[in-house]
Design a protein around this motif. Structure first.
Motif, PDB file in Angstrom:
ATOM      1  N   ASP A 160     114.647 113.060  19.467  1.00  0.00           N
ATOM      2  CA  ASP A 160     113.584 112.111  19.111  1.00  0.00           C
ATOM      3  C   ASP A 160     112.643 112.698  18.068  1.00  0.00           C
ATOM      4  N   ALA A 161     112.325 113.983  18.204  1.00  0.00           N
ATOM      5  CA  ALA A 161     111.452 114.640  17.227  1.00  0.00           C
ATOM      6  C   ALA A 161     112.119 114.680  15.857  1.00  0.00           C
ATOM      7  N   MET A 162     113.427 114.950  15.831  1.00  0.00           N
ATOM      8  CA  MET A 162     114.171 114.959  14.571  1.00  0.00           C
ATOM      9  C   MET A 162     114.132 113.583  13.906  1.00  0.00           C
ATOM     10  N   ILE A 163     114.368 112.549  14.678  1.00  0.00           N
ATOM     11  CA  ILE A 163     114.369 111.189  14.131  1.00  0.00           C
ATOM     12  C   ILE A 163     113.002 110.838  13.561  1.00  0.00           C
ATOM     13  N   ARG A 164     111.951 111.268  14.248  1.00  0.00           N
ATOM     14  CA  ARG A 164     110.593 111.009  13.747  1.00  0.00           C
ATOM     15  C   ARG A 164     110.252 111.863  12.536  1.00  0.00           C
ATOM     16  N   GLY A 165     110.975 112.971  12.356  1.00  0.00           N
ATOM     17  CA  GLY A 165     110.680 113.885  11.266  1.00  0.00           C
ATOM     18  C   GLY A 165     109.588 114.880  11.602  1.00  0.00           C
ATOM     19  N   ASP A 166     109.346 115.106  12.905  1.00  0.00           N
ATOM     20  CA  ASP A 166     108.336 116.074  13.321  1.00  0.00           C
ATOM     21  C   ASP A 166     108.733 117.486  12.902  1.00  0.00           C
ATOM     22  N   GLY A 167     107.735 118.356  12.757  1.00  0.00           N
ATOM     23  CA  GLY A 167     108.013 119.733  12.367  1.00  0.00           C
ATOM     24  C   GLY A 167     108.573 120.565  13.499  1.00  0.00           C
ATOM     25  N   ASP A 168     108.084 120.297  14.716  1.00  0.00           N
ATOM     26  CA  ASP A 168     108.555 121.098  15.844  1.00  0.00           C
ATOM     27  C   ASP A 168     108.287 120.357  17.133  1.00  0.00           C
ATOM     28  N   VAL A 169     108.989 120.766  18.179  1.00  0.00           N
ATOM     29  CA  VAL A 169     108.745 120.232  19.510  1.00  0.00           C
ATOM     30  C   VAL A 169     109.052 121.318  20.533  1.00  0.00           C
TER      31      VAL A 169
END
Length: 261
Positions: free
Chosen positions: A216-225
């Protein structure tokens, strides 16, 4: 495989977090190219196909450039929309007691093979100005890993590398996300000869939940999770606690013989 569908590569996908990441991709309609250095990758592919997507499996040793080249060749030039660079190995016991061949294999798998694959696929993404990269780092990268020194050091590299690459690609449409799990219920600790340690036998996070957080973080384009509240707290503490104290605490988890009977 259908060229109209999105296409993802997932490494280390035979078991654990990698398998669950591949399932996340399948549920979202990605065609998949999955890889691991063991024959179980073919059984994993059969399992993922039941989710209704196209899956090709490559059995390759991703600790060397030849194995990565084999995987990259299997794309047959198809643009990669998402690269989930998850392949990794661990190794327990004191560094000087380890077989160096095994220690080097951890470094070559976790670092050399990973950055080589990202370099190849990442250049393709930059040329197209599109794509998503997920790197499986670890909260272990924040902690000097007594009795897991090479592994934690390799994850420190990946955590740092991920943030640096993201900044270099800031003005493009290519995103880089670092998934930083804690101890997760996989075959990792068994393979790392750590079942006689406190962390090896302790209750761990669910691989499917960790993978979903990362996907989900990848899809959102977040830097890290950082997956899990306990791990979020641990990573925050690691940023302010002296390295010597962290190393001593890690020893209590990872030193052979610390498993509670």
């Amino acid at each position: 495989m259908s060229a109209s569908r999105q296409f993802a590569i997932v490494t280390g996908a035979s078991t654990g977090i990698g398998l669950e990441l591949a399932k996340c991709c399948a549920r979202e309609g990605f065609d998949l190219l999955i890889a691991a250095d063991e024959a179980e990758i073919h059984a994993a592919a059969a399992d993922i196909r039941r989710l209704g997507t196209n899956v090709e499996a490559v059995e390759a040793d991703l600790s060397n450039t030849e194995g990565v080249d084999k995987l990259y060749a299997a794309t047959a030039g198809r643009p990669v929309d998402a690269l989930l660079a998850n392949a990794g190995r661990g190794l327990g016991h004191a560094f000087l007691d380890q077989d160096f061949t095994r220690a080097r294999h951890v470094i070559d798998t976790n670092i050399t093979g990973t950055v080589y694959l990202i370099h190849k696929v990442g250049n393709d993404m930059r040329r197209r100005n599109a794509g998503k990269i997920l790197i499986t780092g670890s909260i272990a990268g924040f902690i000097p890993g007594s009795f897991q020194a090479v592994y934690n050091g390799s994850k420190a590299f990946l955590d740092s590398f991920s943030f640096a690459l993201r900044e270099e690609l800031r003005d493009t449409e290519v995103t880089v996300t670092c998934l930083m799990p804690g101890a997760t219920e996989t075959k990792f600790f068994e393979r790392a000869d750590m079942m006689d340690t406190s962390v090896g036998v302790a209750e761990k996070d669910d691989a499917a939940e960790v993978a979903k957080n990362g996907f989900d973080a990848m899809i959102r384009g977040d830097g890290d999770v950082v997956s899990g509240m306990k791990n979020k707290i641990q990573s925050s503490v690691a940023n302010v606690m002296p390295a010597s104290v962290l190393a001593r605490q890690h020893r209590k988890m990872a030193e052979p013989g610390t498993a509670k009977k």
